[in-house]
Design a protein around this motif. Structure first.
Motif, PDB file in Angstrom:
ATOM      1  N   LEU A 172     -27.914  30.392 -19.172  1.00 55.53           N
ATOM      2  CA  LEU A 172     -26.356  31.143 -18.714  1.00 55.53           C
ATOM      3  C   LEU A 172     -26.327  32.466 -18.546  1.00 55.53           C
ATOM      4  CD1 LEU A 172     -23.085  29.004 -19.312  1.00 55.53           C
ATOM      5  CD2 LEU A 172     -24.356  28.921 -16.970  1.00 55.53           C
ATOM      6  N   ALA A 173     -27.496  32.643 -19.138  1.00 55.64           N
ATOM      7  CA  ALA A 173     -28.184  34.479 -20.074  1.00 55.64           C
ATOM      8  C   ALA A 173     -27.506  34.824 -18.734  1.00 55.64           C
ATOM      9  CB  ALA A 173     -28.842  33.931 -21.086  1.00 55.64           C
ATOM     10  N   ASP A 182     -17.883  25.653 -16.288  1.00 55.59           N
ATOM     11  CA  ASP A 182     -19.321  25.599 -16.339  1.00 55.59           C
ATOM     12  C   ASP A 182     -19.698  25.325 -17.768  1.00 55.59           C
ATOM     13  OD1 ASP A 182     -19.503  26.719 -13.527  1.00 55.59           O
ATOM     14  OD2 ASP A 182     -19.194  28.725 -14.320  1.00 55.59           O
ATOM     15  N   LEU A 183     -18.790  24.885 -18.478  1.00 52.36           N
ATOM     16  CA  LEU A 183     -19.069  24.739 -20.007  1.00 52.36           C
ATOM     17  C   LEU A 183     -18.701  23.845 -20.569  1.00 52.36           C
ATOM     18  CD1 LEU A 183     -17.571  28.112 -21.641  1.00 52.36           C
ATOM     19  CD2 LEU A 183     -20.263  27.715 -20.939  1.00 52.36           C
ATOM     20  N   ARG A 184     -18.799  22.811 -19.495  1.00 56.55           N
ATOM     21  CA  ARG A 184     -18.226  21.822 -19.348  1.00 56.55           C
ATOM     22  C   ARG A 184     -19.419  20.297 -20.767  1.00 56.55           C
ATOM     23  NH1 ARG A 184     -14.495  18.403 -17.246  1.00 56.55           N
ATOM     24  NH2 ARG A 184     -14.424  19.641 -15.344  1.00 56.55           N
ATOM     25  N   ASP A 185     -20.334  20.513 -19.946  1.00 57.99           N
ATOM     26  CA  ASP A 185     -21.403  19.405 -21.089  1.00 57.99           C
ATOM     27  C   ASP A 185     -22.359  20.350 -22.363  1.00 57.99           C
ATOM     28  OD1 ASP A 185     -21.077  17.715 -19.247  1.00 57.99           O
ATOM     29  OD2 ASP A 185     -22.242  18.514 -17.488  1.00 57.99           O
ATOM     30  N   GLU A 186     -21.438  21.688 -22.903  1.00 57.34           N
ATOM     31  CA  GLU A 186     -22.508  22.142 -23.841  1.00 57.34           C
ATOM     32  C   GLU A 186     -22.104  22.053 -24.762  1.00 57.34           C
ATOM     33  OE1 GLU A 186     -24.787  24.688 -23.004  1.00 57.34           O
ATOM     34  OE2 GLU A 186     -24.412  24.754 -21.170  1.00 57.34           O
ATOM     35  N   SER A 207      -6.684  22.377 -20.568  1.00 62.16           N
ATOM     36  CA  SER A 207      -6.008  22.307 -19.905  1.00 62.16           C
ATOM     37  C   SER A 207      -6.884  21.913 -18.889  1.00 62.16           C
ATOM     38  CB  SER A 207      -4.910  23.570 -20.198  1.00 62.16           C
ATOM     39  OG  SER A 207      -5.713  24.714 -19.439  1.00 62.16           O
ATOM     40  N   VAL A 208      -8.174  22.528 -18.382  1.00 62.14           N
ATOM     41  CA  VAL A 208      -8.768  22.526 -17.267  1.00 62.14           C
ATOM     42  C   VAL A 208      -9.385  20.741 -17.236  1.00 62.14           C
ATOM     43  CG1 VAL A 208      -8.627  25.101 -16.932  1.00 62.14           C
ATOM     44  CG2 VAL A 208     -10.851  23.530 -18.600  1.00 62.14           C
ATOM     45  N   GLY A 209      -9.379  20.624 -18.578  1.00 63.88           N
ATOM     46  CA  GLY A 209     -10.239  19.503 -18.192  1.00 63.88           C
ATOM     47  C   GLY A 209     -11.195  18.569 -18.869  1.00 63.88           C
ATOM     48  N   PHE A 210     -11.672  19.740 -19.850  1.00 67.28           N
ATOM     49  CA  PHE A 210     -12.454  18.711 -20.852  1.00 67.28           C
ATOM     50  C   PHE A 210     -12.269  19.466 -22.282  1.00 67.28           C
ATOM     51  CE2 PHE A 210     -14.388  23.376 -20.662  1.00 67.28           C
ATOM     52  CZ  PHE A 210     -14.460  23.667 -21.513  1.00 67.28           C
ATOM     53  N   GLU A 211     -12.721  18.590 -23.780  1.00 72.65           N
ATOM     54  CA  GLU A 211     -13.114  18.479 -24.899  1.00 72.65           C
ATOM     55  C   GLU A 211     -14.237  20.021 -25.073  1.00 72.65           C
ATOM     56  OE1 GLU A 211     -11.119  16.317 -27.849  1.00 72.65           O
ATOM     57  OE2 GLU A 211      -9.383  16.064 -25.828  1.00 72.65           O
ATOM     58  N   PRO A 212     -14.396  20.849 -25.555  1.00 71.56           N
ATOM     59  CA  PRO A 212     -15.762  21.335 -26.328  1.00 71.56           C
ATOM     60  C   PRO A 212     -16.253  20.877 -27.346  1.00 71.56           C
ATOM     61  CG  PRO A 212     -14.062  23.346 -26.396  1.00 71.56           C
ATOM     62  CD  PRO A 212     -13.547  22.018 -25.809  1.00 71.56           C
ATOM     63  N   LEU A 251     -21.013  36.590 -22.828  1.00 69.77           N
ATOM     64  CA  LEU A 251     -20.581  36.449 -21.002  1.00 69.77           C
ATOM     65  C   LEU A 251     -18.266  36.412 -21.461  1.00 69.77           C
ATOM     66  CD1 LEU A 251     -22.730  33.749 -20.805  1.00 69.77           C
ATOM     67  CD2 LEU A 251     -22.921  35.570 -20.213  1.00 69.77           C
ATOM     68  N   GLN A 252     -18.358  36.675 -20.035  1.00 71.86           N
ATOM     69  CA  GLN A 252     -16.344  37.044 -19.727  1.00 71.86           C
ATOM     70  C   GLN A 252     -16.646  35.871 -18.753  1.00 71.86           C
ATOM     71  OE1 GLN A 252     -15.243  41.075 -18.044  1.00 71.86           O
ATOM     72  NE2 GLN A 252     -15.164  41.589 -19.928  1.00 71.86           N
ATOM     73  N   VAL A 253     -14.823  35.119 -19.476  1.00 73.96           N
ATOM     74  CA  VAL A 253     -14.132  34.090 -18.645  1.00 73.96           C
ATOM     75  C   VAL A 253     -13.839  34.567 -17.712  1.00 73.96           C
ATOM     76  CG1 VAL A 253     -13.176  32.000 -18.532  1.00 73.96           C
ATOM     77  CG2 VAL A 253     -14.559  32.475 -20.828  1.00 73.96           C
ATOM     78  N   GLU A 254     -14.234  34.182 -16.403  1.00 73.32           N
ATOM     79  CA  GLU A 254     -13.135  34.751 -14.883  1.00 73.32           C
ATOM     80  C   GLU A 254     -11.967  34.103 -14.528  1.00 73.32           C
ATOM     81  OE1 GLU A 254     -16.213  32.626 -11.791  1.00 73.32           O
ATOM     82  OE2 GLU A 254     -16.333  34.699 -12.165  1.00 73.32           O
TER      83      GLU A 254
END
Length: 292
Positions: A172-173, A182-186, A207-212, A251-254
């Motif tokens: 993503l760089a 976009d970060l769900r599997d990171e 709230s958007v469906g995943f836990e880091p 990166l900014q979160v949009e």
């Protein structure tokens, strides 16, 4: 009633264990038990329900605790005030932070104005900070999130965007903005639960469906940049903690307003020295300049 009895009572009430309280106070268990017993005799009521070496505040103890804390708090404030009157150019500022990234610059600016004032800084979780604040043990807290309380003054000093830090070779760089999904599997590196930014980010991600997925959880936010650079994981980092390393892209979160509020906190009834008042002005001016 003796001052020592109140100090011992507060420590036993906090730990609810004779052995641990004696160790904390550096006295023998028998001496501590006798002091508490004399206090109960002076008051004419038991303050604890006893279960072996464990003690639990009863109704009498809980009622008396509030008064004892207030009495010792006022005595400590009197001591601080006299010290400030006697030697206004010296002393120590007691500070606690959940967010330390801006503190070196703030302290540098303050030292220019008050070079003879010392400071003692503790990095704490939100819960630990509330405890120190309510006991009147610190002059100021720099906290994210803000903390509300009956005895707590809270002034928001900065709205701080939270960015996503990725190593320069990350997939993503080459982007400047990303979506949280976009970060769900990171893999992530971060601080432990209990720190405001971590708890805020986890809540929004949920709230958007995943836990880091954290592969590293620590107590030192400053270490995260090195871990990202080493490609151990990516990190959510406030803009105030942004590091100018060439090997990291921010990166900014949009799709979500991912920001944290930084607040300056103090106890409403704690004595505020002249040096402490000047420190507050330095903090407000520092963040005011960043907002321009």
């Amino acid at each position: 009633m003796e001052l020592l009895q109140l100090q011992y009572f507060l420590e036993v009430a906090r730990l609810e264990h004779v052995t641990e309280a004696a160790r904390s106070l550096h006295v023998t268990q028998s001496s501590l038990s006798k002091t508490i017993q004399r206090l109960e005799e002076d008051l004419g009521v038991p303050l604890f329900d006893r279960m072996g070496r464990r003690l639990r505040l009863n109704e009498f103890g809980s009622t008396f605790l509030r008064r004892a804390e207030r009495a010792l708090f006022e005595l400590e404030q009197g001591k601080q005030e006299l010290s400030d009157l006697a030697s206004p150019e010296h002393g120590t500022l007691e500070l606690a932070v959940t967010t330390a990234s801006t503190l070196p610059n703030i302290l540098r600016e303050f030292r220019k104005k008050r070079p003879t004032i010392q400071f003692h800084v503790q990095m704490l979780t939100t819960e630990e900070m509330v405890t120190r604040l309510q006991r009147g043990e610190v002059d100021y807290c720099l906290s994210s999130p803000p903390i509300e309380g009956e005895d707590i003054e809270c002034q928001i000093v900065f709205i701080d965007p939270i960015l996503v830090a990725v190593p320069i070779g990350h997939r993503l760089a080459d982007r400047s903005r990303i979506s949280l999904t976009d970060l769900r599997d990171e893999r992530f590196v971060g601080v432990k639960r209990g720190y405001g930014t971590r708890d805020l980010v986890d809540s929004i991600c949920k709230s958007v469906g995943f836990e880091p997925k954290y592969v590293y959880e620590g107590d030192e936010p400053a270490r995260l940049s090195s871990l990202v650079e080493a490609e151990i994981g990516i990190a959510f980092m406030p803009s105030t903690a942004r590091n100018s390393r060439e090997q990291i892209k921010y990166l900014q979160v949009e799709d979500h307003e991912l920001v944290r509020e930084i607040a300056l906190l103090w106890h409403k009834n704690r004595y505020i020295s002249r040096a402490a008042l000047e420190f507050r002005e330095v903090v407000i001016q520092y963040f005011g300049a960043r907002s321009i």
